[in-house]
Design a protein around this motif. Structure first.
Motif, mmCIF file in Angstrom:
data_model
loop_
_atom_site.group_PDB
_atom_site.id
_atom_site.type_symbol
_atom_site.label_atom_id
_atom_site.label_comp_id
_atom_site.label_asym_id
_atom_site.label_seq_id
_atom_site.Cartn_x
_atom_site.Cartn_y
_atom_site.Cartn_z
ATOM 1 N N VAL A 237 0.834 -1.210 0.000
ATOM 2 C CA VAL A 237 0.000 0.000 0.000
ATOM 3 C C VAL A 237 0.864 1.253 0.000
ATOM 4 C CG1 VAL A 237 -1.631 1.365 1.381
ATOM 5 C CG2 VAL A 237 -2.040 -1.072 1.029
ATOM 6 N N ARG A 238 1.930 1.284 0.832
ATOM 7 C CA ARG A 238 2.814 2.455 0.883
ATOM 8 C C ARG A 238 3.487 2.687 -0.473
ATOM 9 N NH1 ARG A 238 4.404 3.848 6.251
ATOM 10 N NH2 ARG A 238 2.587 3.418 7.566
ATOM 11 N N LEU A 239 3.936 1.612 -1.124
ATOM 12 C CA LEU A 239 4.582 1.744 -2.436
ATOM 13 C C LEU A 239 3.599 2.243 -3.483
ATOM 14 C CD1 LEU A 239 6.787 -1.488 -2.475
ATOM 15 C CD2 LEU A 239 7.639 0.852 -2.658
ATOM 16 N N PRO B 288 12.661 8.527 -3.845
ATOM 17 C CA PRO B 288 11.496 7.939 -3.173
ATOM 18 C C PRO B 288 11.852 7.448 -1.780
ATOM 19 C CG PRO B 288 12.335 6.475 -4.887
ATOM 20 C CD PRO B 288 13.057 7.773 -5.039
ATOM 21 N N LYS B 289 10.900 7.624 -0.870
ATOM 22 C CA LYS B 289 11.132 7.209 0.520
ATOM 23 C C LYS B 289 11.178 5.691 0.637
ATOM 24 C CE LYS B 289 9.141 7.734 5.149
ATOM 25 N NZ LYS B 289 8.056 8.354 5.937
ATOM 26 N N TYR B 290 10.283 5.032 -0.109
ATOM 27 C CA TYR B 290 10.193 3.583 -0.020
ATOM 28 C C TYR B 290 10.772 2.941 -1.273
ATOM 29 C CZ TYR B 290 6.833 4.820 3.639
ATOM 30 O OH TYR B 290 6.230 5.354 4.744
ATOM 31 N N LYS B 291 11.629 1.937 -1.084
ATOM 32 C CA LYS B 291 12.242 1.228 -2.205
ATOM 33 C C LYS B 291 12.141 -0.270 -1.981
ATOM 34 C CE LYS B 291 15.736 4.700 -3.431
ATOM 35 N NZ LYS B 291 17.188 4.957 -3.580
ATOM 36 N N GLY C 291 1.597 7.153 7.593
ATOM 37 C CA GLY C 291 2.963 6.899 8.008
ATOM 38 C C GLY C 291 3.328 7.654 9.274
ATOM 39 N N LYS C 292 4.619 7.890 9.445
ATOM 40 C CA LYS C 292 5.098 8.620 10.616
ATOM 41 C C LYS C 292 4.723 10.086 10.483
ATOM 42 C CE LYS C 292 9.242 9.429 13.384
ATOM 43 N NZ LYS C 292 10.707 9.275 13.479
ATOM 44 N N LEU C 293 4.112 10.642 11.524
ATOM 45 C CA LEU C 293 3.647 12.029 11.492
ATOM 46 C C LEU C 293 4.619 12.934 12.242
ATOM 47 C CD1 LEU C 293 -0.124 11.366 12.253
ATOM 48 C CD2 LEU C 293 0.873 11.881 10.031
ATOM 49 N N ALA D 210 3.495 2.684 -13.247
ATOM 50 C CA ALA D 210 2.934 2.940 -11.913
ATOM 51 C C ALA D 210 1.847 1.913 -11.569
ATOM 52 C CB ALA D 210 2.344 4.345 -11.852
ATOM 53 N N PHE D 211 1.201 1.362 -12.603
ATOM 54 C CA PHE D 211 0.134 0.393 -12.359
ATOM 55 C C PHE D 211 0.682 -0.951 -11.879
ATOM 56 C CE2 PHE D 211 -1.816 3.359 -15.424
ATOM 57 C CZ PHE D 211 -2.862 3.781 -14.632
ATOM 58 N N TYR D 212 1.998 -1.107 -11.974
ATOM 59 C CA TYR D 212 2.622 -2.316 -11.435
ATOM 60 C C TYR D 212 3.573 -1.978 -10.297
ATOM 61 C CZ TYR D 212 0.375 -5.175 -14.897
ATOM 62 O OH TYR D 212 -0.580 -5.830 -15.618
ATOM 63 N N LYS D 213 3.329 -0.783 -9.686
ATOM 64 C CA LYS D 213 4.080 -0.425 -8.485
ATOM 65 C C LYS D 213 3.774 -1.446 -7.403
ATOM 66 C CE LYS D 213 5.144 4.483 -8.111
ATOM 67 N NZ LYS D 213 4.772 5.751 -7.457
ATOM 68 N N GLY D 214 4.802 -1.841 -6.702
ATOM 69 C CA GLY D 214 4.588 -2.815 -5.633
ATOM 70 C C GLY D 214 4.309 -4.213 -6.138
ATOM 71 N N PHE D 215 4.698 -4.520 -7.415
ATOM 72 C CA PHE D 215 4.385 -5.832 -7.982
ATOM 73 C C PHE D 215 5.023 -6.959 -7.163
ATOM 74 C CE2 PHE D 215 5.108 -9.534 -10.632
ATOM 75 C CZ PHE D 215 3.891 -9.705 -11.268
ATOM 76 N N ILE D 216 6.314 -6.791 -6.816
ATOM 77 C CA ILE D 216 7.019 -7.854 -6.080
ATOM 78 C C ILE D 216 6.422 -8.047 -4.679
ATOM 79 C CG2 ILE D 216 9.235 -8.539 -5.070
ATOM 80 C CD1 ILE D 216 10.566 -7.381 -7.584
ATOM 81 N N PRO D 217 6.220 -6.936 -3.900
ATOM 82 C CA PRO D 217 5.554 -7.170 -2.613
ATOM 83 C C PRO D 217 4.134 -7.680 -2.776
ATOM 84 C CG PRO D 217 5.861 -4.815 -2.995
ATOM 85 C CD PRO D 217 6.677 -5.541 -4.013
ATOM 86 N N ASN D 218 3.482 -7.276 -3.872
ATOM 87 C CA ASN D 218 2.123 -7.757 -4.125
ATOM 88 C C ASN D 218 2.129 -9.262 -4.369
ATOM 89 O OD1 ASN D 218 -0.604 -7.380 -4.292
ATOM 90 N ND2 ASN D 218 -0.594 -6.345 -6.260
ATOM 91 N N PHE D 219 3.135 -9.728 -5.164
ATOM 92 C CA PHE D 219 3.224 -11.170 -5.408
ATOM 93 C C PHE D 219 3.688 -11.893 -4.145
ATOM 94 C CE2 PHE D 219 5.732 -14.956 -6.729
ATOM 95 C CZ PHE D 219 4.648 -15.735 -7.084
ATOM 96 N N GLY D 220 4.648 -11.273 -3.434
ATOM 97 C CA GLY D 220 5.079 -11.859 -2.167
ATOM 98 C C GLY D 220 3.911 -12.001 -1.220
#
Length: 305
Positions: free
Chosen positions: A39-41, A56-59, A149-151, A269-279
């Motif tokens: 979700v963050r990615l 980017p903050k998240y990689k 996230g962190k505020l 961008a539509f496949y952002k987070g693909f690896i964590p999504n598959f994981g």
């Protein structure tokens, strides 16, 4: 079971629903850190800082998990677990519990032989769309809690917890706001449900025809991995749009979100987070289907005694 295409369900609907809800909740607890990272990615947009583009903050999946744990504590990885379990009890129980009855409805009571793949897909689309229409408020709250996230010091959180989030959204945005993002959510969950259940059904059916394979944990493992892979490949674009619409109220519609994402971040961008999504979905499906098969055996032993 799901892949037993020739027979009617051998346990009651209540037993199937309970087994499905239990299996879905077990998988949710085990894999929600990967879902939070996903979700963050997905919500991360290109940020312009001064005269250049900020890094980017998240990689990556592990990098995102590490960043969240370091900045917000390990417990932050389980943000949204309460509405996540609400969602799985409703959504998981209904979409999986109704799959066999709906599939049998589509082929007819007198059907004999292997159910065509098209009927399996149609049954998955139907139960996925119906279940998420009922469970959308739980999905919305889960995404909102995960997205935060962190505020900065002194800035209060929007919601103190799941129950507070439900009531705050209704009070400030109206009851209908709980169904924000319903369009892409129905599309996403109908498609992913069809990909998961139909592919699990089909892969398991195919494996069981290979000499030496039986209806055991190894077969369930391979079928679960296949279900997760197909689900991510097919459902990732609508999943990104759904997360962005639920996490950010700036989008006017599903089409608006799709076009702005395409324009601002490009087609990848539509496949952002693909690896964590598959994981996430791969491991989620393996855990869920392994648990489901055992839970149904347990329920069957109780009902037949």
């Amino acid at each position: 079971m799901v892949a037993d295409s020739k027979s009617k369900s051998d346990i009651s609907f209540a037993g199937t629903f309970a087994s499905s809800a239990f299996a879905a909740c077990t998988a949710e607890i085990c894999t929600i850190p990967l879902d939070t990272a996903k979700v963050r990615l997905q919500l991360q947009k290109k940020a312009v800082a001064g005269d250049g583009v900020a890094l980017p903050k998240y990689k990556g999946m592990l990098g995102t998990v590490g960043t969240i744990a370091r900045e917000e504590g390990l417990s932050a990885l389980w943000k949204g677990i309460v509405p996540g379990l609400h969602r799985q009890c409703l959504f998981g129980g209904l979409r999986i519990g109704l799959y066999e009855p709906v599939k049998n409805l589509y082929v007819g009571n007198d059907f004999v032989g292997d159910v065509p793949l098209s009927k399996k897909i149609l049954a998955g689309l139907t139960t996925g769309a119906l279940a998420i229409t009922i469970a959308n408020p739980t999905d919305l709250v889960k995404v909102r809690l995960q997205a935060e996230g962190k505020l900065p010091p002194g800035v209060p959180r929007r919601y103190s917890g799941a129950v507070n989030a439900y009531s705050t959204i209704v009070r400030k945005e109206g009851l209908g706001a709980l169904w924000t993002g319903l369009g892409p959510n129905v599309a996403r969950n109908a498609i992913i449900n069809a990909a998961e259940l139909a592919s699990y059904d089909q892969v398991k059916q195919t494996i069981l025809k290979i000499p030496g394979f039986t209806d055991n944990v190894v077969t369930h493992l391979f079928a679960g991995l296949g279900a997760g892979f197909f689900a991510v490949c097919i459902g990732s674009p609508v999943d990104v749009v759904k997360s962005r619409m639920m996490g950010d109220s700036a989008y006017k519609s599903t089409l608006d979100c799709f076009l702005k994402t395409l324009k601002n971040d490009g087609p990848l961008a539509f496949y952002k987070g693909f690896i964590p999504n598959f994981g996430r979905l791969g491991s989620w499906n393996v855990i869920m289907f392994l648990t489901l098969e055992q839970a149904k055996k347990f329920v069957k032993s109780i009902e037949s005694s």
